[in-house]
Design a protein around this motif. Sequence first.
Motif, short mmCIF file in Angstrom:
data_model
loop_
_atom_site.label_atom_id
_atom_site.label_comp_id
_atom_site.label_asym_id
_atom_site.label_seq_id
_atom_site.Cartn_x
_atom_site.Cartn_y
_atom_site.Cartn_z
N MET A 33 0.83 -1.20 0.00
CA MET A 33 0.00 0.00 0.00
C MET A 33 0.87 1.26 0.00
O MET A 33 0.61 2.21 -0.75
CB MET A 33 -0.93 -0.01 1.21
N ALA A 34 1.92 1.25 0.83
CA ALA A 34 2.83 2.40 0.86
C ALA A 34 3.56 2.54 -0.47
O ALA A 34 3.73 3.66 -0.98
CB ALA A 34 3.82 2.24 2.01
N GLN A 35 4.02 1.42 -1.04
CA GLN A 35 4.73 1.48 -2.31
C GLN A 35 3.83 1.99 -3.44
O GLN A 35 4.27 2.77 -4.30
CB GLN A 35 5.27 0.09 -2.66
N ALA A 36 2.58 1.55 -3.45
CA ALA A 36 1.64 2.04 -4.47
C ALA A 36 1.43 3.54 -4.30
O ALA A 36 1.34 4.28 -5.29
CB ALA A 36 0.31 1.30 -4.36
N GLY A 37 1.38 4.00 -3.06
CA GLY A 37 1.28 5.43 -2.82
C GLY A 37 2.48 6.19 -3.33
O GLY A 37 2.35 7.28 -3.91
N HIS A 38 3.69 5.63 -3.15
CA HIS A 38 4.89 6.26 -3.69
C HIS A 38 4.80 6.39 -5.21
O HIS A 38 5.11 7.44 -5.79
CB HIS A 38 6.13 5.40 -3.38
N ALA A 39 4.40 5.31 -5.87
CA ALA A 39 4.34 5.32 -7.33
C ALA A 39 3.32 6.34 -7.83
O ALA A 39 3.58 7.06 -8.81
CB ALA A 39 3.99 3.92 -7.84
N ALA A 40 2.17 6.40 -7.19
CA ALA A 40 1.18 7.40 -7.59
C ALA A 40 1.74 8.81 -7.43
O ALA A 40 1.51 9.69 -8.28
CB ALA A 40 -0.09 7.23 -6.75
#
Length: 251
Positions: free
Chosen positions: A171-178
Amino acid sequence: MTSTETAGQQPGNSSASALTQDANDRDAAPQFVLPLVARIEKSDPPARTDALETAARAVLALLSDERSAGDGEWAAAVRDWQDARIRKVVRRARGAEWRRAGELPGITVTGARAEVRVFPPVPLDGWPKELARLQVSGTELDDPEPPGPPAADRPVLWLNPGLEMSAGKEMAQAGHAAQLAWWELSDTERSAWRAAGFPLSVRSAAAAEWETLTRSGLPVVHDAGFTEIAPGSCTVVADHPALRSALPPTG
């Protein structure tokens, strides 16, 4: 789950030096963290992909909120956070914990069934007590059925198929990518994405395509390696149609 973004695209020798200097500058700055709280009830947890996509959209909701810009009430905290490493911590809440978290300033974003509340950045050691007591563990989620292929015209956040991460970490990594995609877009492209409700998909990339994705020129998340995975690991590629169309032709 704590996670930290450190970079963008695959560097050559000169850009690698610049990247190292940028990371050093970010480490020297006061450190802030973006808190995200996922609602995970024991009896009715959300599907994993739904939670990942909702977390990514929550980050975008905060970045695009008028309170995060100019002289807005969150703007100084957002600037300080983005000047350092863009740390994100995902915690889980249920029942009364979720209701207490909802009383703090923030934005709740909903998915098909997932709910994630994002809060303005706080100092690394300065969490509100209502959030500090929440657990990082317990965010393990599954997809009852494999997610289908993403829509052709929708941004896709491609997860590294060779890494095993907890749902909270992803979830945190997806937030970084966004966030990396958001930084790369023009104001017009950002406005269009926001007006559409930030549609996006999170999927695991095919193993045969992962290396090509990381070398495509699209934004790549490199994790700092504080938890779960090795420092510098490429975790997610942000594939936004507007960014892909701007890439130079290959071949």
